[in-house]
Design an enzyme around this catalytic site. Structure first.
Site, short mmCIF file in Angstrom:
data_model
loop_
_atom_site.label_atom_id
_atom_site.label_comp_id
_atom_site.label_asym_id
_atom_site.label_seq_id
_atom_site.Cartn_x
_atom_site.Cartn_y
_atom_site.Cartn_z
N ASP A 68 -33.62 -7.43 9.36
CA ASP A 68 -34.80 -6.59 9.18
C ASP A 68 -34.44 -5.36 8.36
OD1 ASP A 68 -37.52 -5.75 9.91
OD2 ASP A 68 -36.45 -4.15 10.95
N THR A 102 -38.03 -4.08 2.77
CA THR A 102 -37.00 -4.39 1.77
C THR A 102 -37.63 -4.39 0.38
OG1 THR A 102 -36.05 -5.81 3.45
CG2 THR A 102 -35.16 -6.03 1.25
#
Ligand code: ADP
Ligand code: MG
Length: 537
Positions: A68, A102
């Site tokens: 994550d 991200t």
């Protein structure tokens, strides 16, 4: 400190600047962009379902394995102020739209790399910033015109799967996907759910419960613990003596006065308990404390009491039992009582938990099972994020294709627009378009495929048709083929894309505007190496 710095004038300022370390102009921009690149490098390999995991080792040696982006960034000990700023951007992305962290870092960094190339060609940062702003506005319009509307609840499984796919093996993933969708359909809003961990068993044993679970036990061991059906009274306060808000001084001249004070206190408490008994609840729950004397009275009257329950839990309990939260016992009416299906106390890993099942699914608890703490934490975070994504999807119903399709279509659209654009900003618009390709490119790299080949093929596939459908062509990393993402069910909430574009553009622009970085001397946050360079100059 620097706030003061700029307000000062003349001699004062010169004096203060001597006490700081400073990098200016091109050097400052370069260093900042380098920091952004380093940060992007740290999370790049985790992007997409084929992304790899990172092992995080905390200062005390605890190990956490995660994929994550937000967790990685939150846990990293990073000193550079620009890197810290980008981490904040990613955390905001995580907190507001629950996904796309991200991607946001990668796009921000890529925007900055491309800006640096333009800057070296002699284009001023303000022109680049303008170009980026224009490109952002056009992008935002484009994604709205490209979004597909899916009616309430349909395709929820797909959105959840795309958001969750990265993290787990397929059996576990399928179980979580169905649990998340079930939860999202029942609870309506994310804050109607409480998540609690119960160590042991396997993740597949996790379950959803209409009601509330708290690590609490009744105020007295003599109170009744197990009920089937009953009434509950919820009090946003306590049954105890109010502490005076002002400091008061009382002169006690006779010992009997102390007894008189306590008697008065007990009389007040009795009055409150009488008000409660009048409406005869089976259970009383308070946000604050309950005096020992009150506990005895409640127990004598067969009322089970729980105290010091947090406001959020109290509200959830009220929703699940359809009760009103009252401010004081004096105001309690029978109508305020809620109803529960059952109430019991269970021992989970040596800790007593109060489990109350309500009558209304607007308050639910997810009990996560799993063999170890790291796994429980990872599941809790993923569940909570993906539930946010699912609730959002249920609410808005506007989606975009994933798998790099949206970024590729956007990039192609901006490139066409830049060709017609009259003005020096056109180069920055092209740079913005190129930056977006970082997403399909990284998805290809992380799947072990040739990124140049895949980007060319994806571009050609989207160019081959003139309909809006061509914008849905993306890259399925499971099979490696280029196909229609909507048909494949690889879809994402529009908000995730909106937020990612907005925050990465804003971050890039604000970094481009910095041409002077001042560090207080001897400040431990000066990144290593920078101080030496400053001293050399
Ligand atoms: P982020 O933190 O940006 O959400 P992730 O690691 O979750 O990063 O990866 C998200 C990216 O993976 C998105 O671009 C999404 O469209 C893509 N993705 C998810 N599932 C698939 C799939 N089956 N095929 C291709 N891309 C996918
Ligand atoms: Mg994600």
């Amino acid at each position: 400190m620097f706030g003061h710095l700029f307000e000062m004038s003349g001699g004062d300022e010169a004096q203060l600047l001597n006490e700081t370390s400073r990098i200016k102009g091109k050097e400052a921009l370069y260093k900042n962009i380098e920091a952004a690149d380093a940060l992007a490098g740290a999370v790049k390999t985790t992007l997409g379902p084929k992304g790899l995991d990172k092992m995080l080792v905390t200062e005390n040696g605890a190990v956490k394995i995660t994929n994550d982006g937000a967790s990685i960034l939150e846990n990293a000990i990073i000193e550079h102020p620009i890197a810290k700023m980008l981490i904040q951007v990613a955390i905001t992305q995580d907190n507001t739209v629950y996904d796309g962290t991200t991607s946001t870092v990668l796009i921000s960094s890529e925007l900055l790399q491309n800006a640096w190339e333009l800057y070296q060609k002699g284009i001023h940062p303000s022109i680049i910033s303008n170009g980026y702003s224009l490109a952002y506005e056009t992008s935002n319009e484009f994604i709205h015109s490209n979004a597909i509307k899916i009616k309430h609840g349909d395709k929820l499984e797909n959105v959840v799967k795309t958001s969750l796919s990265v993290k787990f093996g397929s059996t576990l993933r399928d179980h979580l996907v169905s649990l998340i969708c079930k939860t999202a359909r029942e609870i309506e809003a994310k804050n109607n759910l409480k998540i609690i961990q119960n160590k042991g068993g396997s993740v597949e044993d996790s379950y959803l419960l209409k009601g509330l679970v708290l690590a609490k036990q009744a105020c007295s061991p003599d109170m009744k613990r197990n009920f089937s059906k009953g009434n509950i009274l919820i009090l946003d306060g306590g049954i105890e003596n109010k502490k005076p808000t002002m400091t008061t001084k009382i002169n006690i001249t006779e010992p009997t006065m102390i007894a008189a004070f306590r008697e008065k206190e007990l009389a007040l408490i009795s009055e409150q308990i009488d008000d409660i008994i009048k409406i005869s609840p089976d259970i009383l729950v308070c946000r604050d404390g309950i005096d020992d004397y009150a506990i005895r009275l409640l127990q004598k009257n067969g009322i089970t009491a729980y105290r010091r329950v947090e406001k959020e839990d109290l509200e959830l309990l009220a929703r699940t039992c359809s009760a009103s939260v009252i401010a004081s016992p004096r105001m309690a009416k029978r109508d305020d009582l809620g109803k529960f299906e059952s109430s019991e106390e269970l021992n989970w890993s040596g800790i007593t938990h109060w489990v109350v099942r309500g009558t209304n699914s607007k308050g639910m608890t997810l009990v996560i099972r799993g063999s170890n703490q790291a796994l429980l934490d990872d599941i809790e975070k993923s569940f909570s994020d993906t539930l946010g994504v699912a609730c959002e999807a249920n609410e808005k119903g506007l989606f975009l294709p994933g798998g790099g399709a949206t970024q590729m279509a956007l990039s192609r659209h901006l490139k066409k627009w830049a060709e017609e654009f009259k003005g020096r900003e056109s180069l920055a618009i092209l740079a913005y378009a190129d930056a977006l390709e970082v997403i399909p490119r990284t998805l290809a790299i992380n799947s072990g495929l040739d990124p140049i080949d895949k980007i060319l093929k994806l571009n050609a596939a989207q160019a081959s048709s003139k309909t809006k459908m061509s914008n849905y062509w993306g890259f399925d990393v499971e099979t490696g083929e280029i196909c229609n993402m909507i048909d494949k069910g690889i879809i994402e909430n529009i908000r995730q894309h909106e937020q990612a574009l907005a925050s990465s553009t804003a971050a890039a622009i604000s970094i481009l505007r910095i041409d002077d970085v001042l560090w207080a001397k001897n400040d431990p946050t000066i990144p290593e190496g920078i101080e030496d360079e400053i001293n050399e100059n």
